[in-house]
Design an enzyme around this catalytic site. Structure first.
Site, PDB file in Angstrom:
ATOM      1  N   CYS A 125       0.830  -1.210   0.000  1.00 53.21           N
ATOM      2  CA  CYS A 125       0.000   0.000   0.000  1.00 53.21           C
ATOM      3  C   CYS A 125       0.861   1.255   0.000  1.00 53.21           C
ATOM      4  O   CYS A 125       0.626   2.191  -0.760  1.00 53.21           O
ATOM      5  CB  CYS A 125      -0.924  -0.012   1.212  1.00 53.21           C
ATOM      6  SG  CYS A 125      -1.971   1.458   1.346  1.00 53.21           S
ATOM      7  N   CYS A 227      -5.539  -2.496   8.078  1.00 48.10           N
ATOM      8  CA  CYS A 227      -6.737  -1.658   8.124  1.00 48.10           C
ATOM      9  C   CYS A 227      -7.982  -2.404   7.662  1.00 48.10           C
ATOM     10  O   CYS A 227      -9.082  -2.137   8.145  1.00 48.10           O
ATOM     11  CB  CYS A 227      -6.534  -0.390   7.296  1.00 48.10           C
ATOM     12  SG  CYS A 227      -6.307  -0.657   5.530  1.00 48.10           S
TER      13      CYS A 227
END
Length: 409
Positions: A125, A227
């Site tokens: 990410c 997340c």
């Protein structure tokens, strides 16, 4: 991209260089936590024209988790970031990158487990989604630089074999150093990146927040979860993400390292990771660990602690930082996971792969994780672990045409 007001939105999307700005305009990634918030505060105080941006990477409600939404994607975190911006008088935007995040990071995460590997979505990410997304918006907002709250440093090498290259090095706070997760950032991206916290310790950041009256930031808890797996139940996430997976992979064999003896049945190879001890659901009268995952036969290999050690590995999909190429054998300290202190190793580049020969054995090397090579405090580069091996079992060589060769002894 949402804006605090129509007026500020017009100003941001049609910006001219601010006459009030000492250093120019900079786009700061703000998660709502203390580190990114203080990065924005510091740059603001230095005279940059700061624009804050919080990235929405994941819709928690669709994850199927059972706990309250927390972390960088939560509404509370977005509001915390915005409140800092408002208090200091600079604009703040929310950037919705859920589609690109999901297509790339979550699909990769799922696919790696289905291939019998252990992914590292946070590195992926950082290097392939957040930096690219920030730089694209920085261009639209006429920002020369972007900044984050990572604990690491960047410098430009102006001499020697590294002439003109941007190099990540460790932050001064060894306990918070995040250089490991930044190995994949490209040279172009590094040339436009500021990391204002690299020369500071976490204790200093907390003190700075207190001095400026941001007491809530000091007391705010920090999240270390993935997340999109906020309850840390990656097995449950995979089951929800891939309908029918549980039934398809259940019933494979646990086998013993060396002998290959079948000692039980498992729930399916994607639900195990190298080095795992707890949650195996099997009792042999002594501690055992997962030492290998065999996707093609749906077998999970178990062994004792010493069976986890390997002294060689092959790394692919490289990104080099300090050098554009490793011309010959290079002595490094190599990390195989984020909290790994690192192990001395000799590395050889062979085409688009690097062969790593550790000076001592390393425990629980997991294919799919990132390997990062250090020369002193500098990040030489990194890549993704393809496989590990014992040099006593495998003859390893680099052929004259530059290809990595592995042959059984």
């Amino acid at each position: 991209m949402s804006s605090p007001s129509k007026t500020s939105n017009r100003r941001a999307l049609n910006p001219g260089r601010s006459s009030m700005s000492k250093h120019g305009r900079i786009l700061v990634a703000m998660s709502g936590g203390i580190d990114s918030s203080l990065a924005a505060v510091m740059l603001h105080e230095e005279g940059y024209e700061v624009i804050g941006m919080t990235m929405k990477t994941w819709d928690y409600a669709s994850s199927g988790g059972t706990k309250k939404e927390t972390g960088c994607c939560s509404l509370d975190s977005i509001n915390d970031a915005r409140n800092i911006a408002v208090s200091l008088g600079f604009p703040h935007y929310i950037l919705d990158i859920r589609n690109e995040f999901g297509d790339y990071v979550i699909d990769h995460f799922t696919g790696e487990y289905l291939e019998g590997r252990t992914p590292n979505p946070c590195v992926l990410c950082n290097t392939h989604i957040k930096w690219d997304a920030l730089l694209r918006r920085a261009d639209r907002l006429d920002c020369e630089f972007i900044a984050t709250g990572h604990y690491a440093n960047i410098r430009n090498e102006n001499g020697g074999p590294s002439h003109g290259r941007y190099v990540i090095s460790k932050g001064v706070d060894n306990l918070k150093d995040q250089s490991y997760v930044l190995w994949g950032v490209s040279q172009e991206s590094l040339s436009r990146t500021k990391l204002p916290l690299g020369h500071l310790r976490k204790s200093e950041i907390r003190e700075m927040a207190k001095e400026r009256g941001f007491i809530e930031l000091v007391t705010k808890s920090e999240s270390y979860e993935i997340c999109f797996v906020p309850d840390n139940d990656y097995r449950g996430f995979l089951k929800r993400r891939v309908p029918g997976l549980e039934q398809e992979v259940a019933g494979g064999n646990f086998i013993l390292e060396g002998s290959g003896k079948v000692v039980g049945k498992h729930e399916g190879y994607p639900f195990y990771t190298i080095g795992q001890r707890k949650g195996l659901g099997i009792a042999l009268g002594y501690p055992v660990f997962v030492t290998e995952i065999r996707k093609d036969t749906n077998e999970v290999v178990l062994g004792v602690d010493k069976d986890l050690f390997r002294d060689g590995m092959i790394v692919s999909r490289l990104n080099l930082q300090k050098y554009d190429r490793i011309a010959g054998p290079l002595e490094t300290v190599t990390k195989v996971r984020y909290k790994d202190p690192g192990t001395p190793a000799t590395i050889h580049q062979a085409g688009d792969k690097i062969q790593v020969l550790f000076h001592d054995g390393v425990s629980a090397i997991a294919p799919g994780q990132a390997a990062v090579f250090y020369e002193g405090d500098d990040v030489v580069g990194g890549g993704w672990i393809m496989k590990s091996f014992r040099r006593s079992d495998v003859q390893s060589a680099i052929s004259t045409d530059g290809e990595a060769q592995l042959a059984t002894a």
